[in-house]
Write an enzyme that holds these catalytic residues in place. Structure first.
Site: not given
Ligand code: ADP
Ligand code: ZN
Length: 640
Positions: A231, A233-234, A237, A454, A457, A529
């Site tokens: 997925g 970043p952020g 994961k 969308e 579609h 498309d």
């Molecule tokens: P990744 O590893 O996918 O890059 P992180 O797990 O490091 O992302 O996410 C960074 C921060 O963002 C987490 O420590 C949290 O505070 C916040 N965060 C990200 N996704 C979520 C989520 N689904 N629910 C709550 N907080 C989240």
């Molecule tokens: Zn389309």
């Protein structure tokens, strides 16, 4: 493929770790340093004159001027009571010294000399009194450069790791951060993760396994060893992996694969080995390898930019460790990457990272839940409307939302607000959007356009006979594209009829036609498309014999869009072109008519998308005023 070597002997493994060129270079440096030091450090051995045995030495003894001697074999060294001046060696300048050495001829009468020495009370030692450097000094001196070099290496390594540790282990410490369930750090659980419920559910089984492995083992169940979290970043994961460890109450070892690929060849591989050794000792445990693509990049995916060997060695070690688990090892390995498509196939084989858990950017409801998690410890003023905040943050991921809340709290504190107000949050959001290097939210116009696209579609998919059922529609930005409509055939199809292909073209055109209808112009968002439409129409004409003017003849060669007629004739090419255009124009006319006739449905689905951002099949049908989907045709039902 080297990655397939799998479990290998211990010595083979060691050979992989140590790179010979580096080792040789180290040894060479040490040896030359050694020579240098020994040569440069002054040897304060005193000047010792070589004198002839006879007559000078014997004369000196007889004259009572010899204080002491020592002998080793034929060589006699000694000290005089008074200095004498002698040539140091033949042809050299004269020296004045009390120290001398001489060679006793083998024919000399030993007893006579012994008597003489005794008479003159000369001190006789068995060992030479001074040889310049002592043996110990010499040893220390030769070890000095090696010790110095080792010290430098250890220093550098410790600096790099930014942490202490014993010198011996500094070289290959796994550098994994270990988080123990018992540690003071607040335990992260699934309650801290929001908006990615499907991924959570996937991992729940693993939690259960880690809590009670025997329950599964008794039944012979095979628990996945490696789980790949994918997925952008952020999206959470790392958070999810830590929550998994927190839920299962097991130690959590985490390391970023990009840290493996460092200066020294072989360090990455031994770190991986240490990491797994530690984890096995602590089992049941979770190992989390972040940024897996840093080492797991496909070996065929273009030239590597430096550190190639290192990457390969580290990857091989990781594969070896994954393969080396036996059924009784309760270690689960979680990998994370935002680029699963470039991973080496060897990593994705059964028994390795064979289970995938995809994480996506959250939709409105998901963002609302994530906001809820992050405001838990933040005092909010009454005017704060988290629904509105969630609606205004299309495209943001969990990390962005956490940032908005944090920035808002900082702003509120700076302004002396007793609670965080909506104004603080809105300003924080604005600040983040402006400061972000990537576009993190969709503008309202883009959202509206994307929703209609969308919805177009979706309506075309719902109302065109023979089209694949529409399973899911989303306007959450996904990679390059602003939205997605997912149509999945009910059963695997091995051949397509003309009606099915024409429907496919119409559905693909639906997005563009909707934009045209509502906004009087089209955007560039329909590029994928158009490619799909062109490919299907081209193959219908040139490969599948579905054009009456061409007939059932294969006329196209080449691949993708750079086709050319098999017979090379420009006439054929012209007819093929005309046929492709006719098919697409017919489809366009049909879709335009369809969407115009169903404008109310189009508006309703677009509105629902603007509200929820993702819609499942039933919700789409409901918004479009259609009855729920009939049960899948592929599944047998028993008629009474
Ligand atoms: P990744 O590893 O996918 O890059 P992180 O797990 O490091 O992302 O996410 C960074 C921060 O963002 C987490 O420590 C949290 O505070 C916040 N965060 C990200 N996704 C979520 C989520 N689904 N629910 C709550 N907080 C989240
Ligand atoms: Zn389309």
């Amino acid at each position: 493929m080297p990655g397939d070597s799998g479990t290998s002997g211990d010595d083979q493994r060691r050979r992989r770790d140590v790179s010979w060129p580096v080792l040789l270079a180290l040894v060479a440096v040490m040896v030359s340093l050694n020579v240098l030091v020994v040569a440069l450090v002054p040897n304060d051995r005193p000047v010792r004159a070589r004198i002839p045995y006879s007559p000078l030495f014997l004369d000196q003894v007889r004259a009572g001027n010899v204080a002491s001697i020592s002998s080793q074999g034929e060589t006699v060294q000694g000290q005089l009571k008074r200095e004498i001046t002698v040539p140091k060696a033949a042809g050299e300048a004269k020296v004045t010294t009390q120290l001398f050495s001489t060679e006793v001829p083998t024919f000399a009468n030993d007893t006579e000399l012994a008597d003489l020495l005794e008479r003159q009370q000369v001190e006789v030692n068995a060992k030479p009194p001074d040889t310049g450097r002592s043996f110990l000094e010499t040893v220390l001196l030769s070890l000095l450069p090696a010790l110095l070099l080792l010290g430098v290496i250890v220093f550098v390594l410790r600096r790099m790791s930014g942490a202490g540790g014993t010198a011996a282990s500094a070289f290959a410490r796994s550098r994994a951060r270990r988080v123990d369930p018992a540690a003071d750090a607040p335990r992260i659980t699934f309650a801290d993760v929001a908006g990615i419920d499907e991924a959570e559910e996937e991992l729940e089984q693993i939690v259960d396994f880690l809590r009670d492995p025997d329950k599964y083992r008794r039944l012979g169940a095979r628990i996945p060893r490696g789980v790949l979290l994918t997925g952008p970043p952020g999206t959470g994961k790392t958070l999810l992996a830590r929550a998994l460890a927190g839920e299962a109450q097991v130690p959590f070892f985490s390391i970023s694969a990009s840290e493996f690929v460092e200066l020294y060849v072989g360090v990455g591989a031994s770190r991986v080995r240490n990491l797994f050794t530690d984890a096995k000792k602590a089992a049941p445990a979770i190992v989390f390898v972040d940024e897996l693509d840093a080492i797991g990049r496909s070996r065929t995916a273009g030239p590597a930019t430096g550190g190639h060997d290192e990457r390969e060695q580290t990857l091989n070690q990781l594969l070896t460790e994954l393969d080396g688990f036996d059924a009784s090892t309760d270690v689960i390995v979680l990998g994370a990457t935002n680029r699963p498509e470039i991973l080496d196939a060897a990593l994705l084989r059964p028994g390795r990272f064979d289970r995938r858990v995809p994480l996506q950017a959250p939709d409105t409801a998901g963002r609302r839940q994530i906001l809820d998690v992050h405001v838990r410890s933040v005092p909010l003023a009454a005017d704060v409307d988290l629904d509105r905040l969630a609606a205004a943050t299309t495209g943001m991921v969990g990390a962005d939302l956490a940032n908005v809340i944090n920035e808002g709290a900082l702003l509120a504190a700076r302004r002396g607000h007793p609670q965080v107000e909506m104004g603080d949050l809105e300003e924080a959001l604005e600040k983040l959007i402006l400061g972000a290097e990537r576009r993190i939210v969709l503008s309202p116009e883009d959202r509206r356009r994307s929703a209609y696209h969308e919805a177009g579609h979706a309506i075309a998919g719902l109302l065109t006979p023979g089209a694949d059922p529409v399973r899911k529609v989303s306007i959450v930005p996904h990679g390059e594209s602003l939205g997605a409509t997912l149509s999945v055939p009910q059963a695997d199809r091995f051949s397509y009829d003309r009606g099915y292909l024409e429907a496919k073209i119409r559905v693909a055109l639906g997005g563009r036609v909707a934009e045209e209808l509502v906004f009087d112009e089209v955007s560039t968002g329909a590029q994928a498309d158009i490619k799909q439409v062109t490919e299907v129409a081209r193959d219908m004409v040139g490969a599948w014999g579905m054009s009456d003017r061409i007939g059932p003849i294969l006329v196209l060669a080449g691949n993708d869009l750079s086709w050319h007629p098999v017979d090379g004739s420009p006439d054929t090419a012209r007819v093929v072109d005309e046929e492709i255009h006719r098919i697409v124009e017919d489809a366009l006319d049909a879709v335009r008519a369809l969407l115009r006739d169903n404008r109310a449905r189009l508006d309703a689905v677009a509105a629902a998308l603007l509200e929820h951002e993702t819609l499942e099949e039933d919700a789409i049908r409901a918004a479009a005023g259609l009855p729920p989907a009939p049960p899948p045709a592929g599944v047998a039902t028993i008629a009474g």
